[in-house]
Motif scaffolding. Structure first.
Motif, PDB file in Angstrom:
ATOM      1  N   THR A   1      35.194  59.596  39.427  1.00  0.00           N
ATOM      2  CA  THR A   1      36.000  58.380  39.361  1.00  0.00           C
ATOM      3  C   THR A   1      36.243  57.806  40.749  1.00  0.00           C
ATOM      4  O   THR A   1      36.103  56.600  40.971  1.00  0.00           O
TER       5      THR A   1
ATOM      6  N   GLN B   1      38.151  52.390  36.260  1.00  0.00           N
ATOM      7  CA  GLN B   1      39.496  52.411  35.684  1.00  0.00           C
ATOM      8  C   GLN B   1      39.504  53.146  34.340  1.00  0.00           C
ATOM      9  O   GLN B   1      40.397  53.941  34.054  1.00  0.00           O
ATOM     10  N   ASN B   2      38.513  52.894  33.521  1.00  0.00           N
ATOM     11  CA  ASN B   2      38.403  53.586  32.234  1.00  0.00           C
ATOM     12  C   ASN B   2      38.205  55.090  32.433  1.00  0.00           C
ATOM     13  O   ASN B   2      38.773  55.910  31.709  1.00  0.00           O
ATOM     14  N   ALA B   3      37.389  55.444  33.433  1.00  0.00           N
ATOM     15  CA  ALA B   3      37.150  56.858  33.717  1.00  0.00           C
ATOM     16  C   ALA B   3      38.432  57.545  34.181  1.00  0.00           C
ATOM     17  O   ALA B   3      38.687  58.709  33.836  1.00  0.00           O
TER      18      ALA B   3
ATOM     19  N   GLU C   1      35.867  48.234  36.679  1.00  0.00           N
ATOM     20  CA  GLU C   1      36.427  48.369  35.332  1.00  0.00           C
ATOM     21  C   GLU C   1      36.044  49.722  34.725  1.00  0.00           C
ATOM     22  O   GLU C   1      36.870  50.400  34.088  1.00  0.00           O
ATOM     23  N   ALA C   2      34.781  50.120  34.942  1.00  0.00           N
ATOM     24  CA  ALA C   2      34.339  51.419  34.440  1.00  0.00           C
ATOM     25  C   ALA C   2      35.101  52.555  35.120  1.00  0.00           C
ATOM     26  O   ALA C   2      35.444  53.567  34.484  1.00  0.00           O
TER      27      ALA C   2
ATOM     28  N   ALA D   1      33.157  56.250  41.969  1.00  0.00           N
ATOM     29  CA  ALA D   1      32.889  54.990  41.273  1.00  0.00           C
ATOM     30  C   ALA D   1      33.709  53.859  41.877  1.00  0.00           C
ATOM     31  O   ALA D   1      33.218  52.735  42.055  1.00  0.00           O
TER      32      ALA D   1
ATOM     33  N   GLY E   1      32.300  45.083  37.164  1.00  0.00           N
ATOM     34  CA  GLY E   1      31.982  46.007  36.078  1.00  0.00           C
ATOM     35  C   GLY E   1      32.145  47.451  36.510  1.00  0.00           C
ATOM     36  O   GLY E   1      32.634  48.295  35.738  1.00  0.00           O
ATOM     37  N   GLN E   2      31.733  47.772  37.742  1.00  0.00           N
ATOM     38  CA  GLN E   2      31.885  49.133  38.246  1.00  0.00           C
ATOM     39  C   GLN E   2      33.357  49.510  38.364  1.00  0.00           C
ATOM     40  O   GLN E   2      33.751  50.629  38.020  1.00  0.00           O
TER      41      GLN E   2
END
Length: 372
Positions: free
Chosen positions: A55, A36-38, A33-34, A58, A30-31
């Motif tokens: 980023t 990557q979105n950031a 994936e977050a 993260a 989850g971290q």
């Protein structure tokens, strides 16, 4: 004998860990994936450097968590396999008993040659033992399922890991480009710029260099806020493990007044407090060095970086990136191998952190907040 077997097996059942490997791995996924979105959103951020800094961190946290989840999964799998190997004979007995119970007709199973009284006693024994057998079978089934889960976790992590490593590399490159293009920072300048070049060329110790820097007059933008307000609460400039504190001798018996922190390859280094860059570049045998002035006559020396950001005189807000550690980030296969073996080769780089007030070093351990 069956009752003793069941009780012994139940007592040997492991207690649940506080955080299961699959939970850690899912959280890590989850971290990542977050992160990557950031990364995708960073180009549109008002402060692109700050967004990219968060980023990169993260990604770092996600990869560390993933390594820990895989490490625990490998340890748990090894423990279960060793237990099954050690209990092979007893497991065979258990399976044999279960097979005989399942194949024998109910009336014959309870029939005893001594007559009705013996039959009644045998029925009582079977009814007494059956719950223990059922509990033992449930434990065995759960451990077999856990073993399968640990193996599946390690196999399924490969793609998540590959994506995470690639994303982290892209984030670092993008951050380096953003830092080289940054022109919006306030600056302070040396009254005698040539004095800094002369000092670099003539100094023979880090102590002498820091003392020389402290004596140089600087003017321009407003100085950073008082660092004394953050005493005992400064975050470490880099994610890692403190290897040695101030005054602790290394393997060669050398004592240093600063901290030595083991880090991951290419780990991001940030300033823990708003500060002016007083020097950045190679120095003696310390590799690239970043000297920051966080105010109140203090200098923060960071030595051992491979890549440094910014220019002398830049005034940085707290949490700003100042460089990257060196080393080679392991590929997915090596990453998995390191995790399975306990991650022994993960933190291959070291950052030296020294804090000085005027010409004298002070113990950074009373300034930084870290565990251990």
């Amino acid at each position: 004998m069956i009752r003793a077997l069941a009780i012994t097996w139940l007592l040997a059942a492991p207690a649940l860990a506080q955080e299961a490997p699959d939970f850690i791995a899912k959280r890590a996924a989850g971290q990542l994936e977050a992160a990557q979105n950031a990364l995708l959103l960073a180009d549109r951020a008002t402060d692109r450097v700050q967004a990219l800094t968060k980023t990169v961190k993260a990604y770092e946290h996600g990869l560390v968590a993933l390594r820990e989840g895989l490490r625990r999964a490998a340890i748990r799998e090894t423990a279960l396999r060793r237990k099954f190997e050690a209990e092979r004979e007893r497991l065979a007995q258990l399976l044999g008993v279960l097979a005989s119970i399942e194949t024998s007709p109910g009336p014959l199973l309870l029939l005893h040659p001594s007559g009705p009284l013996g039959t009644a006693r045998s029925g009582m024994i079977v009814s007494d033992v059956t719950p223990a057998l059922q509990a033992e079978v449930a434990t065995l089934r759960a451990e077999l399922e856990e073993l399968a889960l640990m193996r599946a976790l390690q196999q399924s992590a490969a793609q998540t890991l590959q994506d995470g490593l690639a994303g982290a590399q892209q984030a670092r490159v993008t951050l380096s480009q953003a830092m080289s293009n940054r022109v919006d920072l306030p600056t302070r300048h040396l009254e005698d710029p040539q004095a800094l070049s002369n000092l670099v060329n003539s100094v023979d110790t880090l102590r002498g260099f820091a003392a020389g820097i402290a004596e140089m007059r600087i003017a321009g933008a407003e100085a950073p806020l008082h660092i004394g307000e953050a005493r005992g609460a400064l975050p470490l400039p880099v994610a890692g493990t403190v290897l040695r504190r101030a005054g602790e001798a290394d393997a060669a018996g050398i004592e240093r007044p600063g901290l030595i922190v083991a880090t991951e390859p290419r780990a991001l280094v940030t300033t823990p407090w708003s500060a002016t860059i007083r020097y950045r570049g190679p120095l003696l045998d310390y590799g690239n060095v970043m000297v920051l002035e966080p105010g109140d006559g203090y200098l923060l020396v960071l030595a051992g970086l491979e890549e440094v950001y910014g220019d002398t005189g830049d005034v940085l807000p707290a949490g700003s990136p100042v460089g990257l550690m060196g080393g080679n980030v392991p590929g997915a296969e090596l990453f998995l191998t390191q995790a399975a073996n306990g991650g022994g080769g993960a933190k291959s780089e070291t950052l030296y952190i020294e804090l000085r007030q005027g010409e004298e070093p002070v113990d950074p351990g009373i300034w930084f907040a870290f565990d251990g």
